[in-house]
Design a protein around this motif. Structure first.
Motif, PDB file in Angstrom:
ATOM      1  N   VAL A   1      36.924  40.799  35.689  1.00 38.18           N
ATOM      2  CA  VAL A   1      37.235  41.177  37.079  1.00 38.18           C
ATOM      3  C   VAL A   1      38.330  42.253  37.151  1.00 38.18           C
ATOM      4  O   VAL A   1      38.221  43.212  37.932  1.00 38.18           O
ATOM      5  N   ALA A   2      39.370  42.119  36.314  1.00 35.46           N
ATOM      6  CA  ALA A   2      40.467  43.105  36.345  1.00 35.46           C
ATOM      7  C   ALA A   2      39.910  44.494  35.994  1.00 35.46           C
ATOM      8  O   ALA A   2      40.241  45.486  36.661  1.00 35.46           O
ATOM      9  N   GLN A   3      39.048  44.548  34.979  1.00 36.65           N
ATOM     10  CA  GLN A   3      38.456  45.833  34.579  1.00 36.65           C
ATOM     11  C   GLN A   3      37.568  46.381  35.704  1.00 36.65           C
ATOM     12  O   GLN A   3      37.561  47.590  35.975  1.00 36.65           O
TER      13      GLN A   3
ATOM     14  N   GLY B   1      46.613  47.946  30.168  1.00 38.31           N
ATOM     15  CA  GLY B   1      46.072  46.716  29.612  1.00 38.31           C
ATOM     16  C   GLY B   1      45.555  45.804  30.706  1.00 38.31           C
ATOM     17  O   GLY B   1      45.987  45.898  31.855  1.00 38.31           O
ATOM     18  N   ALA B   2      44.600  44.951  30.329  1.00 38.84           N
ATOM     19  CA  ALA B   2      44.058  43.982  31.291  1.00 38.84           C
ATOM     20  C   ALA B   2      43.633  42.748  30.521  1.00 38.84           C
ATOM     21  O   ALA B   2      43.163  42.836  29.382  1.00 38.84           O
ATOM     22  N   ARG B   3      43.819  41.609  31.157  1.00 36.98           N
ATOM     23  CA  ARG B   3      43.489  40.346  30.469  1.00 36.98           C
ATOM     24  C   ARG B   3      43.169  39.300  31.531  1.00 36.98           C
ATOM     25  O   ARG B   3      43.842  39.230  32.554  1.00 36.98           O
ATOM     26  N   ASN B   4      42.139  38.500  31.293  1.00 36.96           N
ATOM     27  CA  ASN B   4      41.778  37.504  32.312  1.00 36.96           C
ATOM     28  C   ASN B   4      42.833  36.392  32.374  1.00 36.96           C
ATOM     29  O   ASN B   4      43.678  36.262  31.480  1.00 36.96           O
ATOM     30  N   GLY B   5      42.765  35.605  33.427  1.00 38.06           N
ATOM     31  CA  GLY B   5      43.819  34.621  33.681  1.00 38.06           C
ATOM     32  C   GLY B   5      43.494  33.229  33.182  1.00 38.06           C
ATOM     33  O   GLY B   5      44.115  32.253  33.629  1.00 38.06           O
ATOM     34  N   TYR B   6      42.531  33.129  32.286  1.00 34.25           N
ATOM     35  CA  TYR B   6      42.173  31.802  31.779  1.00 34.25           C
ATOM     36  C   TYR B   6      42.587  31.712  30.308  1.00 34.25           C
ATOM     37  O   TYR B   6      41.830  32.077  29.411  1.00 34.25           O
ATOM     38  N   PHE B   7      43.845  31.318  30.117  1.00 34.10           N
ATOM     39  CA  PHE B   7      44.385  31.246  28.758  1.00 34.10           C
ATOM     40  C   PHE B   7      45.226  29.979  28.631  1.00 34.10           C
ATOM     41  O   PHE B   7      45.667  29.410  29.632  1.00 34.10           O
ATOM     42  N   SER B   8      45.423  29.557  27.367  1.00 35.51           N
ATOM     43  CA  SER B   8      46.230  28.346  27.146  1.00 35.51           C
ATOM     44  C   SER B   8      47.676  28.765  26.877  1.00 35.51           C
ATOM     45  O   SER B   8      47.947  29.945  26.618  1.00 35.51           O
ATOM     46  N   GLU B   9      48.559  27.790  26.909  1.00 34.86           N
ATOM     47  CA  GLU B   9      49.974  28.087  26.688  1.00 34.86           C
ATOM     48  C   GLU B   9      50.196  28.689  25.309  1.00 34.86           C
ATOM     49  O   GLU B   9      51.068  29.541  25.124  1.00 34.86           O
ATOM     50  N   SER B  10      49.348  28.246  24.350  1.00 31.87           N
ATOM     51  CA  SER B  10      49.537  28.750  22.981  1.00 31.87           C
ATOM     52  C   SER B  10      49.190  30.240  22.865  1.00 31.87           C
ATOM     53  O   SER B  10      49.565  30.887  21.900  1.00 31.87           O
ATOM     54  N   GLU B  11      48.480  30.772  23.838  1.00 32.53           N
ATOM     55  CA  GLU B  11      48.125  32.204  23.790  1.00 32.53           C
ATOM     56  C   GLU B  11      49.160  33.087  24.489  1.00 32.53           C
ATOM     57  O   GLU B  11      49.076  34.311  24.445  1.00 32.53           O
TER      58      GLU B  11
ATOM     59  N   ARG C   1      53.031  52.770  34.412  1.00 27.92           N
ATOM     60  CA  ARG C   1      52.064  52.002  33.618  1.00 27.92           C
ATOM     61  C   ARG C   1      51.832  50.610  34.215  1.00 27.92           C
ATOM     62  O   ARG C   1      52.782  49.839  34.380  1.00 27.92           O
ATOM     63  N   PHE C   2      50.579  50.326  34.510  1.00 31.27           N
ATOM     64  CA  PHE C   2      50.188  49.033  35.093  1.00 31.27           C
ATOM     65  C   PHE C   2      49.522  48.148  34.043  1.00 31.27           C
ATOM     66  O   PHE C   2      48.809  48.635  33.170  1.00 31.27           O
ATOM     67  N   PHE C   3      49.724  46.835  34.196  1.00 31.90           N
ATOM     68  CA  PHE C   3      48.981  45.848  33.394  1.00 31.90           C
ATOM     69  C   PHE C   3      48.412  44.833  34.370  1.00 31.90           C
ATOM     70  O   PHE C   3      49.144  44.334  35.224  1.00 31.90           O
ATOM     71  N   PHE C   4      47.111  44.542  34.267  1.00 34.98           N
ATOM     72  CA  PHE C   4      46.470  43.554  35.144  1.00 34.98           C
ATOM     73  C   PHE C   4      46.301  42.249  34.376  1.00 34.98           C
ATOM     74  O   PHE C   4      45.545  42.203  33.409  1.00 34.98           O
TER      75      PHE C   4
END
Ligand code: UDP
Length: 247
Positions: A114-116, A133-143, A104-107
């Motif tokens: 882009v990951a999708q 699962g995939a999630r972009n790399g622009y997130f805050s520490e609170s996320e 199982r991979f997660f991007f």
């Protein structure tokens, strides 16, 4: 037992691409988080400036020579590394090895979508990895807690972190004890490459250690970052002559 070559204080595994793929496969059978880092000359230079980053690279369970510059450095410092194991190629080989397998991979990382897009491109090439699962790399520490919960509940085996260096290595190191995964790999701009948003250098450039020149031509803003390349080679020569000893 690992066989490593010391490159300016960072132990780099002396292995071939095939061996690297087998090692990652072996990590999947062990119940702990393994970190895989892929330093090139720019990253090695960053490690000279940032002691915390150097210590993180040193803590990696597998550290491969991403750049031709690192292999060249080993030719000067000795022993000579068996070959270059480019992070992007390692990733592609892992996708092939685990196509149609229950791994199982997660991007995590890259710009939104882009990951999708990278995953779709893999499917078009008949590479059927299990992306959970995939999630972009622009997130805050609170996320971050929510992201880690998502990764853990998806029962990810291999987490690919594409936040660019040194951010991705620091993120992996900071969170590895909270992650329920087998392998974390820092993969830089690989999703962009797979998605076709960033063309890789033609074979000629890759085979002659000139990928950096092609990247500079494509993106001249990289110029200052790339000044690290000659600085790295100078430090390697200085180290060989015992004029540099900051390990
Ligand atoms: N990136 C990200 N979040 C950030 C900063 C960067 O997801 O906060 C992504 C960016 O979209 C790109 C990758 O990280 O896909 C960095 O690529 P770059 O070529 O700079 O990294 P390198 O491969 O040189 O380490």
């Amino acid at each position: 037992m690992r066989t490593t070559v010391d490159i300016l204080g960072v132990p780099v595994d002396n292995i071939t691409m095939g061996e690297a793929v087998n090692i990652v496969e072996g990590f999947l059978n062990q119940d702990k988080v393994h970190c895989v880092f892929t330093p090139n000359a720019e990253i090695m230079m960053e490690a000279q400036r940032d002691a915390e980053f150097k210590q993180i690279l040193c803590s990696g369970n597998l550290v491969v020579a991403d750049g031709a510059g690192v292999v060249l450095a080993s030719k000067i410092l000795k022993p000579v590394l068996k070959e270059r194991v480019a992070g992007f190629d390692l990733l592609c080989n892992l996708f092939e090895r685990f196509s149609n397998k229950d791994v199982r991979f997660f991007f995590l990382g890259g710009k939104p979508g882009v990951a999708q897009e990278a995953y779709q491109k893999l499917l078009e090439k008949n590479i059927n990895i299990n992306l959970v699962g995939a999630r972009n790399g622009y997130f805050s520490e609170s996320e971050e807690k929510e992201i880690i919960d998502e990764i853990n509940s998806s029962k990810t085996d291999i987490l690919l972190v594409a936040l660019g260096a040194p951010k991705q290595e620091k993120w992996i190191y900071k969170n590895k004890d909270k992650l329920n995964v087998k392998v974390c790999i820092g993969v830089g701009g690989s999703f962009d490459g797979i998605a076709g948003r960033m063309k890789r250098a033609p074979k000629f450039f890759q085979e002659h250690g000139l990928e950096w020149l092609y990247r500079l031509y494509k993106d001249p803003r990289r110029f200052f970052r790339m000044m690290d390349l000659p600085k790295f080679m100078l430090l390697v020569v200085a180290k060989k002559m015992k004029l540099y000893n900051k390990d």
